[in-house]
Design a protein around this motif. Structure first.
Motif, PDB file in Angstrom:
ATOM      1  N   ILE A  72       0.872  -1.380   0.179  1.00 49.15           N
ATOM      2  CA  ILE A  72      -0.181  -0.023   0.105  1.00 49.15           C
ATOM      3  C   ILE A  72       0.815   1.365   0.067  1.00 49.15           C
ATOM      4  O   ILE A  72       1.731   1.603   0.964  1.00 49.15           O
ATOM      5  N   ASP A  73       0.861   2.115  -0.985  1.00 48.88           N
ATOM      6  CA  ASP A  73       1.766   3.196  -1.171  1.00 48.88           C
ATOM      7  C   ASP A  73       1.045   4.166  -0.435  1.00 48.88           C
ATOM      8  O   ASP A  73       2.007   5.083   0.128  1.00 48.88           O
ATOM      9  N   GLY A  74      -0.083   4.419  -0.475  1.00 49.04           N
ATOM     10  CA  GLY A  74      -0.550   5.735   0.431  1.00 49.04           C
ATOM     11  C   GLY A  74      -0.523   6.942  -0.397  1.00 49.04           C
ATOM     12  O   GLY A  74      -0.613   8.077   0.401  1.00 49.04           O
ATOM     13  N   ASP A  75      -0.347   7.120  -1.748  1.00 49.80           N
ATOM     14  CA  ASP A  75      -0.342   8.190  -2.262  1.00 49.80           C
ATOM     15  C   ASP A  75      -1.405   8.574  -3.422  1.00 49.80           C
ATOM     16  O   ASP A  75      -2.162   7.716  -3.679  1.00 49.80           O
ATOM     17  N   GLU A  76      -1.368   9.725  -4.032  1.00 52.28           N
ATOM     18  CA  GLU A  76      -2.253  10.202  -4.820  1.00 52.28           C
ATOM     19  C   GLU A  76      -2.231   9.253  -6.159  1.00 52.28           C
ATOM     20  O   GLU A  76      -3.328   8.918  -6.709  1.00 52.28           O
ATOM     21  N   ALA A  77      -1.031   8.989  -6.635  1.00 50.18           N
ATOM     22  CA  ALA A  77      -1.256   8.014  -7.786  1.00 50.18           C
ATOM     23  C   ALA A  77      -1.869   6.583  -7.595  1.00 50.18           C
ATOM     24  O   ALA A  77      -2.735   6.441  -8.307  1.00 50.18           O
ATOM     25  N   GLU A  78      -1.961   6.115  -6.465  1.00 48.46           N
ATOM     26  CA  GLU A  78      -2.252   4.850  -6.132  1.00 48.46           C
ATOM     27  C   GLU A  78      -4.097   4.981  -5.912  1.00 48.46           C
ATOM     28  O   GLU A  78      -4.809   4.336  -6.379  1.00 48.46           O
ATOM     29  N   LEU A  79      -4.448   6.458  -5.419  1.00 47.29           N
ATOM     30  CA  LEU A  79      -5.773   6.731  -5.095  1.00 47.29           C
ATOM     31  C   LEU A  79      -6.453   6.822  -6.621  1.00 47.29           C
ATOM     32  O   LEU A  79      -7.533   6.426  -6.639  1.00 47.29           O
ATOM     33  N   ALA A  80      -5.600   7.353  -7.347  1.00 46.92           N
ATOM     34  CA  ALA A  80      -6.279   7.639  -8.842  1.00 46.92           C
ATOM     35  C   ALA A  80      -6.445   6.217  -9.452  1.00 46.92           C
ATOM     36  O   ALA A  80      -7.491   5.996  -9.893  1.00 46.92           O
ATOM     37  N   ASP A  81      -5.446   5.539  -9.186  1.00 47.67           N
ATOM     38  CA  ASP A  81      -5.609   4.162  -9.998  1.00 47.67           C
ATOM     39  C   ASP A  81      -6.889   3.184  -9.238  1.00 47.67           C
ATOM     40  O   ASP A  81      -7.811   2.645  -9.790  1.00 47.67           O
ATOM     41  N   VAL A  82      -6.982   3.195  -7.947  1.00 49.97           N
ATOM     42  CA  VAL A  82      -8.109   2.932  -7.289  1.00 49.97           C
ATOM     43  C   VAL A  82      -9.378   3.302  -7.652  1.00 49.97           C
ATOM     44  O   VAL A  82     -10.445   2.574  -7.749  1.00 49.97           O
ATOM     45  N   HIS A  83      -9.666   4.447  -7.898  1.00 49.08           N
ATOM     46  CA  HIS A  83     -10.790   5.314  -8.242  1.00 49.08           C
ATOM     47  C   HIS A  83     -11.028   4.725  -9.827  1.00 49.08           C
ATOM     48  O   HIS A  83     -12.209   4.521 -10.042  1.00 49.08           O
ATOM     49  N   GLU A  84     -10.053   4.533 -10.683  1.00 51.20           N
ATOM     50  CA  GLU A  84     -10.399   4.113 -11.993  1.00 51.20           C
ATOM     51  C   GLU A  84     -10.902   2.503 -11.708  1.00 51.20           C
ATOM     52  O   GLU A  84     -11.771   2.130 -12.506  1.00 51.20           O
TER      53      GLU A  84
END
Length: 184
Positions: free
Chosen positions: A51-63
């Protein structure tokens, strides 16, 4: 309906994740708006691995969340194609694993693979069981007029209609008031 425990866990996580979207959440807001929100969801769900916990990971999870929401409502054949695509994109290779207090269950990506990829693959593996069982009708969108929440119907008779007691109660109250007005 009876599925393996890891299948149920993955499907329940899919509902939880997908119902953080603004049109499905209880608050009406995106309940996965920040990386901290994502980490909290994953921690509460006992999600393991990288779990990176960053904005890029959040954007990927949203997709991933939106892709899963679309997949949830597909007919059986279309869902099979989408599941196959998600598994192929990840070069998924199923294997059994036991970790973190969980008994043997399926994985198909490395624990250090990107979070969104692991989510797609784990939920796809669960959807494989649903599709193979001919039970895609157990994957539904809430019947409440103003809710787009997803639901997983594991009831014996397959009659669950609402994503939550809150939606069921609200729709029952609306129907009751309509009957009262009609009878008045």
């Amino acid at each position: 309906m009876h599925f393996a425990p890891d299948t149920v866990d993955a499907l329940e996580f899919a509902v939880l994740l997908c119902n953080t979207a603004p049109d499905a959440s209880r608050s009406g807001d995106d309940e996965l708006a920040t990386p901290a929100d994502l980490v909290t969801l994953l921690t509460e769900s006992r999600y393991s691995g990288r779990i990176d916990g960053d904005e890029a990971e959040l954007a990927d999870v949203h997709e991933t969340r939106e892709r899963l929401r679309r997949t949830w409502s597909l007919d059986r054949d279309a869902a099979a194609l989408e599941v196959n695509a998600m598994l192929a994109e990840a070069h998924a290779l199923p294997y059994l694993m036991r970790h973190d207090g969980f008994d043997w269950h399926l994985h198909a990506t490395a624990q250090d693979a990107p979070l969104a990829e692991r989510i797609r693959v784990e939920i796809s593996l669960a959807l494989v069981d649903v599709i193979r069982s001919g039970e895609t009708g157990r994957l539904r969108v809430c019947a409440a007029d103003d809710c787009a929440g997803l639901l997983l119907d594991l009831s014996r008779n397959g009659s669950k209609r609402f994503c939550s007691v809150r939606c069921g109660n609200r729709m029952n109250m609306i129907a009751f008031r309509a009957r009262q007005d009609r009878d008045a």
